[in-house]
Design a protein around this motif. Structure first.
Motif, PDB file in Angstrom:
ATOM      1  N   UNK A 120      -3.330  35.681   8.459  1.00  0.00           N
ATOM      2  CA  UNK A 120      -3.039  34.255   8.230  1.00  0.00           C
ATOM      3  C   UNK A 120      -2.173  34.048   7.002  1.00  0.00           C
ATOM      4  N   UNK A 121      -2.313  34.910   6.014  1.00  0.00           N
ATOM      5  CA  UNK A 121      -1.534  34.775   4.787  1.00  0.00           C
ATOM      6  C   UNK A 121      -0.090  35.203   5.006  1.00  0.00           C
ATOM      7  N   UNK A 122       0.129  36.218   5.833  1.00  0.00           N
ATOM      8  CA  UNK A 122       1.466  36.793   5.993  1.00  0.00           C
ATOM      9  C   UNK A 122       2.329  36.092   7.024  1.00  0.00           C
ATOM     10  N   UNK A 123       1.747  35.305   7.918  1.00  0.00           N
ATOM     11  CA  UNK A 123       2.573  34.619   8.916  1.00  0.00           C
ATOM     12  C   UNK A 123       1.840  33.390   9.431  1.00  0.00           C
ATOM     13  N   UNK A 124       2.554  32.604  10.240  1.00  0.00           N
ATOM     14  CA  UNK A 124       1.932  31.454  10.881  1.00  0.00           C
ATOM     15  C   UNK A 124       1.665  30.309   9.924  1.00  0.00           C
ATOM     16  N   UNK A 125       0.720  29.449  10.269  1.00  0.00           N
ATOM     17  CA  UNK A 125       0.369  28.277   9.466  1.00  0.00           C
ATOM     18  C   UNK A 125      -0.368  28.725   8.211  1.00  0.00           C
ATOM     19  N   UNK A 126       0.184  28.468   7.018  1.00  0.00           N
ATOM     20  CA  UNK A 126      -0.436  28.970   5.781  1.00  0.00           C
ATOM     21  C   UNK A 126      -1.838  28.394   5.561  1.00  0.00           C
ATOM     22  N   UNK A 127      -2.690  29.196   4.945  1.00  0.00           N
ATOM     23  CA  UNK A 127      -4.011  28.721   4.538  1.00  0.00           C
ATOM     24  C   UNK A 127      -3.870  27.862   3.283  1.00  0.00           C
TER      25      UNK A 127
END
Length: 333
Positions: free
Chosen positions: A118-125
Motif C-alpha cells: 500500500x505504501x509503494x503503489x496505489x491509493x496512499x495510506x
C-alpha cells in the motif's frame, strides 16, 4: 451490494468454496506466479486503512479499460492482502474472476506485506494509518530495525523509534535487529564484540564471516575485535566521560583519531554519481551532506545567543549521534 449467505463479497459461494478447498489442499505447490480465481473465493483481508474502502477510487478503477495489476492474496485463508479496491472495481464491472498473486506466510507477515504494498503503489495510506501500521509491525516483528519498518510503512526512522519506545512492553529480551538489507545486527554492539572474542578464543581458525554469523555482528567488526585482541586490548571500546565508545576510545583513554577529509572534492564526486542522483532518497542524502558542509564552514557558535546555547547543544549532539549511527550502519554493511 446483495450479501448472500456464506459469501463475504455477495456472490454465490459454491464455486468459491470448492476453489478454496482445492487451493488449501495444494498448499504452496509450485505453479504460475499469477492465477485466475473466482472472486467468490476471496475474503476481504485485514486492511491497514481505518476508514475502509474509497468508493471514488473504486469507481475510477472500474472505468479503466486496461487490465489492472493482480491482487495479492494469502493462500491459506484466501484473504486479500493488497488490492481490495481493484477487487471491488472488478465486481462493479460485473466480472466473476480476477488475477491473483498468492502469498504464503503467517498472518503477521501477510499484514506487513500488505502495508508495504500500500505504501509503494496505489491509493496512499494516511499518516495516521501508517503510524498505526508501524506500531502493529513493531509488536509483531520486534527484530526488524527502525529503518526497515520505516521503509515498509512509509515513515521516518525516528518516527518508528518513537513508536517503538512508546509501545515497548515485554520486548526487552530482543537483543538483535534485522535491517532493511536483511542483515542481523545486535542492539548492544558490546555484547556482539564480547561474543566474537569468545568464539575467536575457542576457534581461532574460524573465518571472519563465520564468527560474524555466530556473534550477530559484521565481519568488519570481527576483524576489529581480532586486531584488538592481537594488540592486547579489550574487544570492547571503553566509555570515558561523555565520549562515544564507537569513536574508538582505547584502554589508554586516547580517542581514536577520525580521518579528516575536505568536503568540497568529496561532495563533487558524490554529486556526479548517478546511483545517488537518480533516486529520491539519494538526492535527499546529497542535500543533507551539502547542508552540513555549508553550515560547518561558518563560525556558527558566535551567532548562538546565551539563552539558546543549551538547546542548540542538545540538538547538535543528537544530530551528531544520528550521523554517527548512520556511519556505523554503513560500515557494517
Amino acid at each position: 451490494m446483495n450479501q448472500s449467505s456464506g459469501s463475504p463479497l455477495g456472490l454465490t459461494n459454491n464455486r468459491g468454496a470448492s476453489y478454496r478447498l482445492e487451493t488449501v489442499a495444494q498448499g504452496a505447490s509450485r505453479g504460475p506466479r499469477f492465477e485466475t480465481v473466482p472472486i467468490s473465493a476471496l475474503i476481504p483481508g485485514d486492511s491497514p486503512r481505518s476508514e475502509g474502502q474509497d468508493q471514488g477510487h473504486i469507481a475510477r478503477l472500474a472505468e479503466i479499460e486496461e487490465p489492472l495489476p493482480p491482487i495479492l492474496v494469502e493462500r491459506r485463508s484466501m484473504r486479500v492482502i493488497d488490492g481490495i479496491h481493484r477487487l471491488f472495481a472488478m465486481l462493479l464491472k460485473g466480472r466473476e474472476t480476477i488475477e491473483v498473486e498468492f502469498f504464503d506466510g503467517s498472518t503477521e507477515d501477510a499484514f506487513l506485506r500488505g502495508v508495504t504494498a500500500n505504501v509503494t503503489h496505489g491509493l496512499p495510506l494516511s499518516h495516521a494509518d501508517r503510524k498505526a501500521a508501524a506500531a502493529r509491525i513493531v509488536a509483531s516483528h520486534p527484530h526488524m530495525s527502525d529503518r526497515a519498518i520505516a521503509r515498509a510503512s512509509g515513515l521516518g526512522a525516528k518516527t518508528v523509534a518513537t513508536i517503538r519506545h512508546s509501545t515497548d512492553d515485554g520486548l526487552a529480551s530482543v537483543t538483535v535487529r534485522v535491517g532493511s538489507d536483511g542483515k542481523v545486527r545486535p542492539l548492544n554492539s558490546a555484547e556482539g564484540r564480547l561474543r566474537a572474542a569468545e568464539v575467536l578464543a575457542e576457534r581461532p581458525e574460524a573465518s571472519l564471516r563465520e564468527v560474524a554469523r555466530i556473534a550477530g555482528i559484521s565481519p568488519a567488526t570481527v576483524s576489529d575485535v581480532r586486531k584488538r585482541i592481537t594488540m592486547g586490548e579489550l574487544p570492547v571500546t571503553v566509555r570515558t566521560g561523555t565520549a562515544d565508545p564507537d569513536l574508538g576510545v582505547r584502554n589508554n583513554r586516547t580517542p581514536k583519531r577520525i580521518e579528516q577529509v575536505d568536503p568540497a572534492p568529496v561532495l563533487k564526486k558524490l554529486l556526479r554519481d548517478p546511483s545517488l542522483r537518480h533516486n529520491e532518497e539519494g538526492r535527499n542524502l546529497l542535500r543533507l551532506l551539502q547542508q552540513n558542509a555549508i553550515a560547518m564552514s561558518a563560525e556558527l557558535t558566535v551567532v548562538v545567543p546565551p539563552h539558546c546555547r543549551e538547546l542548540v547543544v542538545k540538538l547538535a549532539r543528537q544530530y551528531a549521534e544520528t550521523w554517527n549511527e548512520f556511519a556505523r550502519e554503513l560500515e557494517g554493511i
